[in-house]
Enzyme design. Structure first.
Site, PDB file in Angstrom:
ATOM      1  N   ASP A 118       0.868  -1.182   0.000  1.00 52.96           N
ATOM      2  CA  ASP A 118       0.000   0.000   0.000  1.00 52.96           C
ATOM      3  C   ASP A 118       0.903   1.229   0.000  1.00 52.96           C
ATOM      4  OD1 ASP A 118      -2.349   1.600   0.255  1.00 52.96           O
ATOM      5  OD2 ASP A 118      -1.946   1.824   2.379  1.00 52.96           O
ATOM      6  N   SER A 119       0.272   2.363  -0.259  1.00 52.11           N
ATOM      7  CA  SER A 119       1.005   3.626  -0.202  1.00 52.11           C
ATOM      8  C   SER A 119       1.453   3.935   1.223  1.00 52.11           C
ATOM      9  CB  SER A 119       0.101   4.748  -0.696  1.00 52.11           C
ATOM     10  OG  SER A 119      -1.084   4.763   0.082  1.00 52.11           O
ATOM     11  N   CYS A 130      -3.719  -0.945  -2.128  1.00 51.88           N
ATOM     12  CA  CYS A 130      -4.005   0.468  -2.369  1.00 51.88           C
ATOM     13  C   CYS A 130      -4.970   0.623  -3.555  1.00 51.88           C
ATOM     14  CB  CYS A 130      -2.686   1.168  -2.686  1.00 51.88           C
ATOM     15  SG  CYS A 130      -2.839   2.904  -3.044  1.00 51.88           S
ATOM     16  N   THR A 179      -5.671   3.352  -5.131  1.00 53.02           N
ATOM     17  CA  THR A 179      -5.090   4.244  -6.130  1.00 53.02           C
ATOM     18  C   THR A 179      -4.155   3.448  -7.050  1.00 53.02           C
ATOM     19  OG1 THR A 179      -5.205   6.061  -4.549  1.00 53.02           O
ATOM     20  CG2 THR A 179      -3.756   6.361  -6.440  1.00 53.02           C
ATOM     21  N   GLU A 215      -5.860   8.864   9.662  1.00 57.24           N
ATOM     22  CA  GLU A 215      -4.490   8.715  10.166  1.00 57.24           C
ATOM     23  C   GLU A 215      -4.313   9.412  11.513  1.00 57.24           C
ATOM     24  OE1 GLU A 215      -1.530   8.983   7.116  1.00 57.24           O
ATOM     25  OE2 GLU A 215      -2.375   7.079   6.432  1.00 57.24           O
ATOM     26  N   CYS A 235     -11.166   3.040  -0.955  1.00 58.29           N
ATOM     27  CA  CYS A 235      -9.907   3.537  -0.389  1.00 58.29           C
ATOM     28  C   CYS A 235      -9.589   2.700   0.842  1.00 58.29           C
ATOM     29  CB  CYS A 235     -10.049   5.008  -0.006  1.00 58.29           C
ATOM     30  SG  CYS A 235      -8.590   5.680   0.820  1.00 58.29           S
ATOM     31  N   HIS A 250      -8.440   3.407   3.634  1.00 58.89           N
ATOM     32  CA  HIS A 250      -8.718   3.977   4.960  1.00 58.89           C
ATOM     33  C   HIS A 250     -10.198   3.987   5.333  1.00 58.89           C
ATOM     34  CE1 HIS A 250      -4.662   5.304   4.262  1.00 58.89           C
ATOM     35  NE2 HIS A 250      -4.603   5.965   5.399  1.00 58.89           N
TER      36      HIS A 250
END
Ligand code: DGL
Length: 261
Positions: free
Chosen positions: A6-7, A69, A71, A148, A180, A182
């Site tokens: 993941d990013s 991820c 994205t 976060e 996403c 998150h």
């Protein structure tokens, strides 16, 4: 080993789902915390990063790659599969299948980062299966930093979620894709604000179920994956906040190993 990248730290939601769906398999995770976020970067940059992340996991012994991820899944999946000869999973297709299965009206909402939404990946995949579907997408760039910070239930977060979801709610969607890493951590708030009749398709759960199905149908690959119950977590940058977020997501104390990219 199952390799997951993941990013950053958010992809641990996918690890959490894998630990639940396919317990016992060794997992190696890479979070590109030094270069996060990917969601505000150009496709070319994300493709370059995603190829390096994959290479890192293969070097660590991964036999199967999961692009946690959204994205990177949206813009780099084809580049990864063209370059490496291992099974690669992205999070878009399983979430699309889950949403189509659960939507009656085929009015489907998609939320994600700016890069995911502007890639149109979710729309394309939904339309491939259901050309008549009405898809309403919304980029929600403020949600990643709020997660976060651990601001799951703060009034400010609830207000921002409500504002982002307003345009989808007025369209009377019956299904919402969490596009996403998150967003599963905001699922309760999102459910409350979009309404309890709307089905929420969580891409982390969807990909873990897909991998479970794949492993039981591909004994050749399954047998190659080590099963000592080991989990290793590598990150390209480390701060106390990353460690805190990681513990919050996995709900246990984990050791992040800092590697220099
Ligand atoms: N992991 C990203 C995603 O799922 C969110 C964080 C970022 O923008 O890098 O799209």
């Amino acid at each position: 080993m199952i390799g997951v990248f993941d990013s950053g730290i958010g992809g641990l939601t996918v690890v959490r789902a894998l630990l639940d769906q396919v317990p016992g398999y060794d997992i190696v995770y890479f979070g590109d915390t030094a270069r996060t976020p990917y969601g505000s970067k150009s496709p070319d940059t994300v493709i370059g990063y995603a190829l390096e992340d994959t290479e890192f996991l293969l070097d660590k012994g991964a036999q199967l790659i999961v692009v946690a991820c959204n994205t990177a899944s949206s813009v780099a999946f084809e580049n990864i599969t063209a370059k490496y000869d291992v099974p690669v999973f992205e999070v878009i297709t399983p979430a699309v299948e889950l949403s189509i299965k659960n939507s009656r009206s085929l009015k489907i909402g998609v939320i994600g980062t700016r890069a995911t939404v502007s890639s149109g990946a979710y729309e394309r995949k939904i339309r491939e299966v259901k050309p008549a579907a009405k898809i309403y997408s919304k980029a929600c760039p403020l949600l990643v930093p709020l997660v976060e910070e651990g601001w799951f239930n703060k009034p400010e977060t609830v207000m921002i979620v409500k504002k982002y979801l307003h345009s989808l709610k007025v369209r009377q969607i019956d299904t919402l894709v969490l596009g996403c890493t998150h967003y599963p951590l905001l699922k309760n708030t999102i459910q409350r604000k979009i309404g309890k009749r709307v089905f929420i398709a969580d891409s982390s759960l969807a990909v873990a179920r897909e991998i479970k199905k794949f492993l039981s149908g591909h004994p050749g690959v399954e047998q190659k994956i080590s099963k000592k119950g080991l989990t290793k977590f590598f990150v390209s940058d480390i701060t106390p906040q990353f460690e805190k977020t990681a513990r919050m997501i996995l709900k246990k104390d984990i050791q992040l190993v800092h590697i220099k990219p």
